[in-house]
Design an enzyme around this catalytic site. Structure first.
Site, PDB file in Angstrom:
ATOM      1  N   HIS A  39       1.358  -1.107  -0.482  1.00  0.00           N
ATOM      2  CA  HIS A  39      -0.192  -0.001  -0.161  1.00  0.00           C
ATOM      3  C   HIS A  39       1.106   1.092   0.268  1.00  0.00           C
ATOM      4  CE1 HIS A  39      -3.357   3.193   0.600  1.00  0.00           C
ATOM      5  NE2 HIS A  39      -3.735   2.243   0.400  1.00  0.00           N
TER       6      HIS A  39
ATOM      7  N   GLU B 299       0.618   4.121  -3.181  1.00  0.00           N
ATOM      8  CA  GLU B 299       0.997   5.280  -2.766  1.00  0.00           C
ATOM      9  C   GLU B 299       2.329   5.714  -2.187  1.00  0.00           C
ATOM     10  OE1 GLU B 299      -1.809   6.938   0.552  1.00  0.00           O
ATOM     11  OE2 GLU B 299      -3.447   6.024  -0.800  1.00  0.00           O
TER      12      GLU B 299
ATOM     13  N   HIS C 281      -7.798  -1.794  -4.669  1.00  0.00           N
ATOM     14  CA  HIS C 281      -6.258  -2.087  -5.154  1.00  0.00           C
ATOM     15  C   HIS C 281      -5.800  -2.577  -5.420  1.00  0.00           C
ATOM     16  CE1 HIS C 281      -5.510   1.881  -3.387  1.00  0.00           C
ATOM     17  NE2 HIS C 281      -6.002   1.047  -2.012  1.00  0.00           N
TER      18      HIS C 281
HETATM   19 CO    CO Z   1      -5.920   2.702  -0.248  1.00  0.00          CO
END
Ligand code: CO
Length: 296
Positions: free
Chosen positions: A174, A205, A237
């Site tokens: 993540h 990210e 995701h």
């Molecule tokens: Co997220």
């Protein structure tokens, strides 16, 4: 029977003189709250169900679930499925009469989601200071170098048999724009690279972007890449940003670069080796949030 009660009472009184904390806690009801980000996709929830199963094999205390994501809880509520927040789950534990509470973070690292979990526990305990005798919080998946190496081994073992030594593998973590979460992904990437230079960790990210990895794959002349989530569930995701048909998904970007791509949609929670690390962290939890002062 009478004699037994009398005996244990006197033993308790004796223990109170020697060690006052042992008797008060001995008969208190125990329970566990498992805290995940949450998912609204049934096909992703199987990873959380697998973790639940693993816990029921090791404990017979009540297990309560909490989802930290407000958006996911709201979405599920609209479909008629009620899920607790951290606050709600702690209130439920109190309602069930649980006094010795264990909470387990099902996050990959002590990043943003874990930090807000800690804050919510403190907030609940400030509102209801005498509710629990103890509240122990189990640390997330990768907490030490030992955990990281265990996760590395679990990831290596989870690779598909069809993967040849010439195929690359990219795990999707993540990541966060702020906080320490990126450091953990960075070191896991280094540990994997050390074992096999064609295995990478990149993230949605934060600092471990996919683009530099893709550039590297091109430079290495890679013909095929396997994508796997480095997240507890293979949710939004994994299914969209990693495997989706949109032009900016990782699989599409690889294809556009002339690299064949294959996706494995399996959350980390489905791997027994990962479940064991969480269970160990629950057992090893040492921070008592409820009555810090008593331990001083
Ligand atoms: Co997220």
């Amino acid at each position: 029977m009478q004699k037994k009660v009398y005996l244990s009472l006197s033993l308790c009184l004796l223990m109170l003189i020697i060690a006052p904390w042992t008797c008060t806690a001995a008969n208190e009801k125990e329970g566990i709250i498992l805290v995940a980000f949450g998912t609204s996709m049934p096909e992703a929830k199987i990873a959380l169900d697998a973790i639940h199963e693993a816990y029921t094999r090791t404990t017979n205390t009540p297990i309560i679930w909490a989802y930290t994501s407000d958006i996911i809880r709201r979405k599920l509520a609209k479909q008629g499925e009620k899920h607790f927040s951290v606050m709600g789950a702690m209130n439920e534990a109190a309602r069930l009469g649980i006094r010795r509470l264990r909470m387990q973070s099902l996050h990959v690292g002590a990043a943003q989601e874990f930090q807000s979990l800690q804050q919510m526990i403190v907030r609940n305990l400030l509102l209801f200071p005498d509710r629990f005798e103890s509240v122990l919080l189990g640390r997330p998946l990768i907490e030490s170098q030992k955990d990281m190496l265990a996760v590395r081994d679990a990831l290596l073992q989870s690779l598909p048999k069809e993967r040849t030594p010439n195929d690359a593998v990219v795990f999707m973590g993540h990541g966060n724009h702020n906080g320490p979460g990126d450091l953990m992904l960075y070191s896991l990437n280094a540990a994997l690279q050390h074992t096999d230079p064609l295995i990478y960790v990149a993230a949605v990210e934060g600092g471990s972007a996919f683009e530099p990895v893709l550039a590297q794959l091109k430079k290495q002349g890679i013909k095929k890449v396997w994508f796997q989530p480095l997240m507890i569930v293979a949710g939004d995701h994994a299914r969209n940003d990693m495997a989706g048909n949109e032009a900016d998904s990782w699989a599409s970007q690889a294809k556009a670069a002339g690299i064949e791509s294959a996706v494995i949609l399996r959350g980390l929670g489905e791997l027994p080796a990962i479940q064991s690390i969480f269970i160990k962290h629950t057992k090893d939890a040492w921070d008592n949030f409820a009555h810090q002062k008593k331990a001083d």
